[in-house]
Design a protein around this motif. Structure first.
Motif, PDB file in Angstrom:
ATOM      1  N   GLU A 288      26.264  14.710 -48.168  1.00  0.00           N
ATOM      2  CA  GLU A 288      27.179  15.480 -47.328  1.00  0.00           C
ATOM      3  C   GLU A 288      27.669  14.657 -46.151  1.00  0.00           C
ATOM      4  O   GLU A 288      28.806  14.793 -45.705  1.00  0.00           O
ATOM      5  CB  GLU A 288      26.485  16.750 -46.824  1.00  0.00           C
ATOM      6  CG  GLU A 288      26.145  17.749 -47.921  1.00  0.00           C
ATOM      7  CD  GLU A 288      25.475  18.980 -47.377  1.00  0.00           C
ATOM      8  OE1 GLU A 288      25.239  19.020 -46.156  1.00  0.00           O
ATOM      9  OE2 GLU A 288      25.189  19.898 -48.158  1.00  0.00           O
ATOM     10  N   GLN A 291      30.508  12.469 -47.431  1.00  0.00           N
ATOM     11  CA  GLN A 291      31.724  13.235 -47.732  1.00  0.00           C
ATOM     12  C   GLN A 291      32.420  13.748 -46.473  1.00  0.00           C
ATOM     13  O   GLN A 291      33.634  13.925 -46.466  1.00  0.00           O
ATOM     14  CB  GLN A 291      31.371  14.418 -48.647  1.00  0.00           C
ATOM     15  CG  GLN A 291      30.932  13.997 -50.033  1.00  0.00           C
ATOM     16  CD  GLN A 291      30.497  15.187 -50.873  1.00  0.00           C
ATOM     17  OE1 GLN A 291      30.108  16.231 -50.350  1.00  0.00           O
ATOM     18  NE2 GLN A 291      30.554  15.038 -52.182  1.00  0.00           N
ATOM     19  N   SER A 292      31.640  13.972 -45.430  1.00  0.00           N
ATOM     20  CA  SER A 292      32.230  14.554 -44.223  1.00  0.00           C
ATOM     21  C   SER A 292      32.873  13.525 -43.311  1.00  0.00           C
ATOM     22  O   SER A 292      33.602  13.890 -42.389  1.00  0.00           O
ATOM     23  CB  SER A 292      31.152  15.317 -43.438  1.00  0.00           C
ATOM     24  OG  SER A 292      30.151  14.436 -42.968  1.00  0.00           O
ATOM     25  N   PHE A 295      36.783  13.588 -42.872  1.00  0.00           N
ATOM     26  CA  PHE A 295      37.209  14.789 -42.155  1.00  0.00           C
ATOM     27  C   PHE A 295      36.806  14.713 -40.684  1.00  0.00           C
ATOM     28  O   PHE A 295      37.532  15.201 -39.808  1.00  0.00           O
ATOM     29  CB  PHE A 295      36.604  16.033 -42.812  1.00  0.00           C
ATOM     30  CG  PHE A 295      37.002  16.194 -44.252  1.00  0.00           C
ATOM     31  CD1 PHE A 295      38.238  16.721 -44.585  1.00  0.00           C
ATOM     32  CD2 PHE A 295      36.153  15.796 -45.271  1.00  0.00           C
ATOM     33  CE1 PHE A 295      38.616  16.862 -45.902  1.00  0.00           C
ATOM     34  CE2 PHE A 295      36.524  15.926 -46.595  1.00  0.00           C
ATOM     35  CZ  PHE A 295      37.757  16.458 -46.918  1.00  0.00           C
ATOM     36  N   LEU A 296      35.671  14.076 -40.414  1.00  0.00           N
ATOM     37  CA  LEU A 296      35.263  13.894 -39.024  1.00  0.00           C
ATOM     38  C   LEU A 296      36.216  12.930 -38.311  1.00  0.00           C
ATOM     39  O   LEU A 296      36.482  13.086 -37.113  1.00  0.00           O
ATOM     40  CB  LEU A 296      33.829  13.363 -38.982  1.00  0.00           C
ATOM     41  CG  LEU A 296      33.141  13.333 -37.617  1.00  0.00           C
ATOM     42  CD1 LEU A 296      33.181  14.693 -36.952  1.00  0.00           C
ATOM     43  CD2 LEU A 296      31.704  12.842 -37.748  1.00  0.00           C
ATOM     44  N   LEU A 345      39.216  20.030 -50.048  1.00  0.00           N
ATOM     45  CA  LEU A 345      37.825  20.485 -49.937  1.00  0.00           C
ATOM     46  C   LEU A 345      37.408  21.301 -51.154  1.00  0.00           C
ATOM     47  O   LEU A 345      36.298  21.152 -51.675  1.00  0.00           O
ATOM     48  CB  LEU A 345      37.667  21.337 -48.668  1.00  0.00           C
ATOM     49  CG  LEU A 345      37.750  20.582 -47.328  1.00  0.00           C
ATOM     50  CD1 LEU A 345      37.801  21.564 -46.178  1.00  0.00           C
ATOM     51  CD2 LEU A 345      36.545  19.667 -47.174  1.00  0.00           C
ATOM     52  N   ILE A 350      33.437  20.360 -51.604  1.00  0.00           N
ATOM     53  CA  ILE A 350      32.818  19.931 -50.351  1.00  0.00           C
ATOM     54  C   ILE A 350      32.697  21.130 -49.425  1.00  0.00           C
ATOM     55  O   ILE A 350      33.675  21.852 -49.201  1.00  0.00           O
ATOM     56  CB  ILE A 350      33.652  18.827 -49.668  1.00  0.00           C
ATOM     57  CG1 ILE A 350      33.726  17.590 -50.571  1.00  0.00           C
ATOM     58  CG2 ILE A 350      33.066  18.465 -48.309  1.00  0.00           C
ATOM     59  CD1 ILE A 350      34.645  16.508 -50.036  1.00  0.00           C
ATOM     60  N   LEU A 352      31.839  21.760 -45.669  1.00  0.00           N
ATOM     61  CA  LEU A 352      31.600  21.089 -44.388  1.00  0.00           C
ATOM     62  C   LEU A 352      30.616  21.883 -43.536  1.00  0.00           C
ATOM     63  O   LEU A 352      30.556  23.118 -43.640  1.00  0.00           O
ATOM     64  CB  LEU A 352      32.925  20.947 -43.627  1.00  0.00           C
ATOM     65  CG  LEU A 352      34.012  20.097 -44.276  1.00  0.00           C
ATOM     66  CD1 LEU A 352      35.278  20.116 -43.425  1.00  0.00           C
ATOM     67  CD2 LEU A 352      33.532  18.662 -44.480  1.00  0.00           C
ATOM     68  N   LEU A 356      31.538  21.229 -37.824  1.00  0.00           N
ATOM     69  CA  LEU A 356      32.636  20.342 -38.190  1.00  0.00           C
ATOM     70  C   LEU A 356      33.826  21.156 -38.686  1.00  0.00           C
ATOM     71  O   LEU A 356      34.996  20.811 -38.410  1.00  0.00           O
ATOM     72  CB  LEU A 356      32.179  19.347 -39.256  1.00  0.00           C
ATOM     73  CG  LEU A 356      33.266  18.409 -39.804  1.00  0.00           C
ATOM     74  CD1 LEU A 356      33.923  17.624 -38.677  1.00  0.00           C
ATOM     75  CD2 LEU A 356      32.675  17.460 -40.849  1.00  0.00           C
ATOM     76  N   HIS A 357      33.555  22.230 -39.406  1.00  0.00           N
ATOM     77  CA  HIS A 357      34.617  23.109 -39.909  1.00  0.00           C
ATOM     78  C   HIS A 357      35.445  23.649 -38.744  1.00  0.00           C
ATOM     79  O   HIS A 357      36.685  23.613 -38.767  1.00  0.00           O
ATOM     80  CB  HIS A 357      33.984  24.247 -40.707  1.00  0.00           C
ATOM     81  CG  HIS A 357      34.952  25.083 -41.468  1.00  0.00           C
ATOM     82  ND1 HIS A 357      35.636  26.128 -40.892  1.00  0.00           N
ATOM     83  CD2 HIS A 357      35.363  25.030 -42.750  1.00  0.00           C
ATOM     84  CE1 HIS A 357      36.415  26.677 -41.787  1.00  0.00           C
ATOM     85  NE2 HIS A 357      36.263  26.045 -42.936  1.00  0.00           N
TER      86      HIS A 357
END
Length: 758
Positions: A288, A291-292, A295-296, A345, A350, A352, A356-357
């Motif tokens: 995770e 994968q994040s 997006f971060l 997503l 994924i 999140l 983070l979301h």
């Protein structure tokens, strides 16, 4: 005979006997009294024999039990003695075990203490051994640093960490730990240039080596920070290039598209980096985290862009005349970007982390909330400008009424466009504020109705000065204009009612979206509302819904609680316009009534009472009668088959129009009612009324009554009572005035100078 049936729980003697009897009769082939007697004798004998056998078996079993009882009692006593002996042995054994435990407890404690000392001595031995090698490791590590041997430094530092762990029991552990952290910092500084280059070039093989290095020194979070910093620098450069492209090539790339262009680049970058991060950090303990990372990067990049999105957009808005269209473009870019992110997503499965979301949603939408707050003011400016063009400046009532029809249609077209802009720009988050703006817009539009109404009133006043045929013709034209005005008002009212229904539907949808936003798994703008704004918006919607519940639902034209003041004003205008309509029709009557004077004594013979048939109605009253008789031919073309709008307008003005009779007849009856009232008021102004004048006045009233009968109507009660009082002989006045209004009785008596006998 089936004896087993006797032991069944549902045994029935009658059923059993009947069944056996039926079987017995079938075997013998006949059913009669002899057969029954034979069956009874046979079965009774068998049953007696069975009972004897049972009694014998019971008696035998009882004798055996009695014979065995002494033996059973003896065995029970023996068993009791054995149990007592066993209990005694168990107590003795428990005492022995307790004694053994007491004797060996001290020995076990000593053994445990010795084992602990042995463990500590072994750890101390290993620590001393590691301490002997600590200096060598430090020297080797320094040598690797001097040679810039990244792999050697990593290996020696790993060994140093193991040695540090082994020396945990020795004094000076904190200093050694600080020393190791310093070496990690030196290694990180030495690796950072090549690390940044690998990330910038997306060199997977070299980047994986750096992942191994940072994993070995337990600094993967720092590696992730390097990755995000490199990607943010790349994207920041793309942002500046997008802005420069907008300035240098604005004709081929319109400036409202620069945000869409940059968002497209972000999406492409995110998809590429998502695959690359999985390959790079795939061996990480948590996939995770890998994968994040892309997006971060977006969540950290967007708020830190220079110049910021809102600053640049504000500059563009200052130089644009189409601000709402530009905001719509930018809002659409935000929405499209979020839709594609949610799609990525979902397709990649994924999920999140919640923080983070939310951070990602705020990074995308937070800058735009200031434009959402500015939207109502911009919308008000545009609508006000449009409505100003609609303000009627027509010179004639005809042009003003036709202008109203066109202005109502245009206004609601603009309102629909405003609501569409509110949805596209603010996702209806500014809907309640827009309603406040619309209240002011409606009030400005109502000025058109008020101005047109004043024009109709002034036109009626100018025609009232003369009673010529031209003025009469002008009155019929004004009548058509007032009917058109009534239709325009009702059309506006019905459109407003439908508009309110649309607003309520959208507010309900908005409330549902706000309530589920906190639990949503997709990124949207509703998650980014401030708590206070979120609460206030829900409270406003609940307030409008409560007002709708409290509003009367008697007719389809009632307010739904959003614009109650506008409804009230419109209904006032409807009533006033209807009054103008009645005034137009009553104006000739008022002119003729103004010429009516107290009847002059036409017969000079004071002592002679002339018969009623020798009197003729006065000219003014006959002109009123002729006018009333011509009214239907003027009203029927307008009201014989009124439009649905005009019919509803009239019903809102007066409940009598809801009757199952033509609207023209209702309007005629209202005119007649007002005519009677005016005539009655004119009569009561007379101070003195001689006998012949009273007869003349009664003839006039009777003429009016006959005219109304031809129209299917009657004079009102007061005129009927006045007629009775005028025709009553002085000596019978008191008796004939019974049942009449006292006010009228007194007034007519004083006019006729009749002395009261009371």
């Amino acid at each position: 005979m089936d004896i087993s049936a006797l032991s069944e729980p549902s045994f029935s003697a009658a059923d059993w006997i009947n069944a056996n009897y039926k079987k017995y009769a079938e075997e013998n082939g006949k059913k009669d009294g002899a057969t029954a007697t034979s069956f009874i004798q046979s079965y009774v004998a068998k049953l007696q024999l069975y009972v004897q056998q049972v009694n014998y078996a019971v008696e035998e079993s009882s004798q055996q039990v009695v014979a065995n009882m002494p033996r059973i009692a003896k065995e029970a006593a023996t068993l009791q003695c054995d149990v007592a002996m066993l209990q005694q042995k168990m107590r003795t054994m428990r005492q022995e075990v307790a004694a053994v435990q007491e004797e060996t407890g001290d020995c076990m404690a000593t053994l445990e203490r010795l084992n602990t000392l042995q463990t500590k001595l072994q750890a101390a031995k290993e620590s001393l051994q590691e301490s002997d090698g600590w200096g060598n490791l430090l020297a080797e590590l320094e040598d690797c640093f001097e040679r810039n041997d990244l792999k050697g430094v990593c290996d020696k530092l790993t060994a140093l960490q193991k040695s540090l762990h082994a020396q945990e029991q020795l004094p000076g552990h904190a200093e050694r730990q600080t020393q190791v952290e310093d070496f990690k910092n030196r290694l990180e500084a030495m690796a950072s240039p090549s690390l940044v280059q690998c990330f910038a070039e997306s060199n997977l093989e070299q980047s994986q080596k750096h992942v191994e290095i940072f994993s070995s020194i337990q600094r993967l979070p720092q590696l992730h920070q390097y990755y995000r910093a490199v990607q943010k620098n790349v994207l920041q450069l793309q942002w500046k290039q997008a802005l420069e492209l907008q300035v240098t090539d604005s004709q081929q790339t319109p400036h409202q598209h620069f945000l869409t262009h940059f968002y497209d680049q972000l999406l492409e970058h995110c998809q590429r980096q998502l695959k690359w991060c999985v390959q790079l950090f795939g061996d990480d303990s948590s996939s995770e985290v890998a994968q994040s990372q892309p997006f971060l990067v977006i969540a950290e990049l967007l708020p830190a862009l220079q110049p910021t999105r809102d600053t640049h957009i504000l500059q563009l808005l200052k130089t644009s005349n189409e601000r709402l269209e530009l905001l719509g473009q930018y809002a659409q870019a935000n929405q499209s970007f979020v839709l594609h992110l949610n799609s990525i997503l979902q397709q990649s499965n994924i999920v999140l982390p919640s923080d983070l979301h939310r951070q990602l949603g705020e990074a995308i939408f937070e800058y735009f909330h200031k434009f959402i707050n500015q939207y109502p003011r911009l919308e008000e400016t545009q609508l006000s400008t449009q409505v100003d063009k609609l303000l009627s400046k027509q010179a004639t009532p005809s042009d003003a009424v036709h202008h109203l029809e066109d202005s109502t249609r245009k206004l609601y077209e603009w309102l629909q466009q405003a609501c569409a802009r509110c949805a596209s720009i603010t996702n209806d988050l500014a809907l309640c504020k827009l309603i406040t703006v619309l209240n002011g817009i409606f009030k400005r539009q109502l000025e058109n109705f008020s101005r047109t109404q004043r024009q109709l009133s002034l036109s009626l006043g100018s025609n009232g000065a003369t009673g010529t045929g031209a003025a009469r013709s002008e009155n019929w034209s004004l009548l058509q204009y007032t009917m058109s005005q009534l239709q325009c008002l009702t059309d506006f009212l019905l459109r407003l009612h439908q508009f309110e229904q649309t607003l309520h539907t959208r507010m309900t949808t908005l409330a549902n979206r706000l309530q589920v936003a906190a639990d949503g798994h997709s990124i949207d703008i509703y998650q980014t509302c401030e708590r206070s704004a979120h609460t206030q918006l829900l409270a406003s919607i609940a307030d409008y819904q409560a007002k709708r519940a409290d509003a009367s639902a008697a007719t389809s034209a009632d307010s739904l609680g959003i614009f109650p003041q506008i409804y009230g004003t419109l209904k006032t205008y409807l009533a006033e316009t209807h009054d103008i309509t009645l005034n137009i029709l009553l104006q000739p009557i008022e002119v003729h009534l103004a010429h009516i004077r107290p009847p002059v004594e036409s017969h000079t013979s004071a002592g002679i009472n002339m018969p009623a048939f020798s009197f003729a109605p006065q000219e003014s009253i006959t002109q009123i009668g002729q006018y009333l008789l011509t009214l239907p031919q003027h009203l029927e073309p307008l009201l014989l088959s009124p439009s649905a709008l005009l019919k509803q307008a009239l019903e809102l003005c007066n409940i009598k129009y809801t009757q199952a009779i033509p609207c023209a007849d209702v309007l005629l009856s209202l005119v007649v009612e007002h005519c009677c009232v005016l005539y009655q008021a004119q009569i009561l102004q007379i101070k003195s009324l001689p006998a012949s004048s009273a007869t003349q006045l009664s003839v006039d009233i009777e003429y009016l009554s006959n005219v109304l009968e031809e129209l299917g109507l009657t004079i009102n009660l007061q005129l009927s009572q006045i007629l009775i009082l005028l025709k009553a002989a002085p000596e019978q006045y008191l008796s004939l005035s019974s049942g009449c209004e006292p006010r009228l009785v007194t007034a007519i008596r004083q006019m006729r100078n009749i002395i009261s006998t009371q």
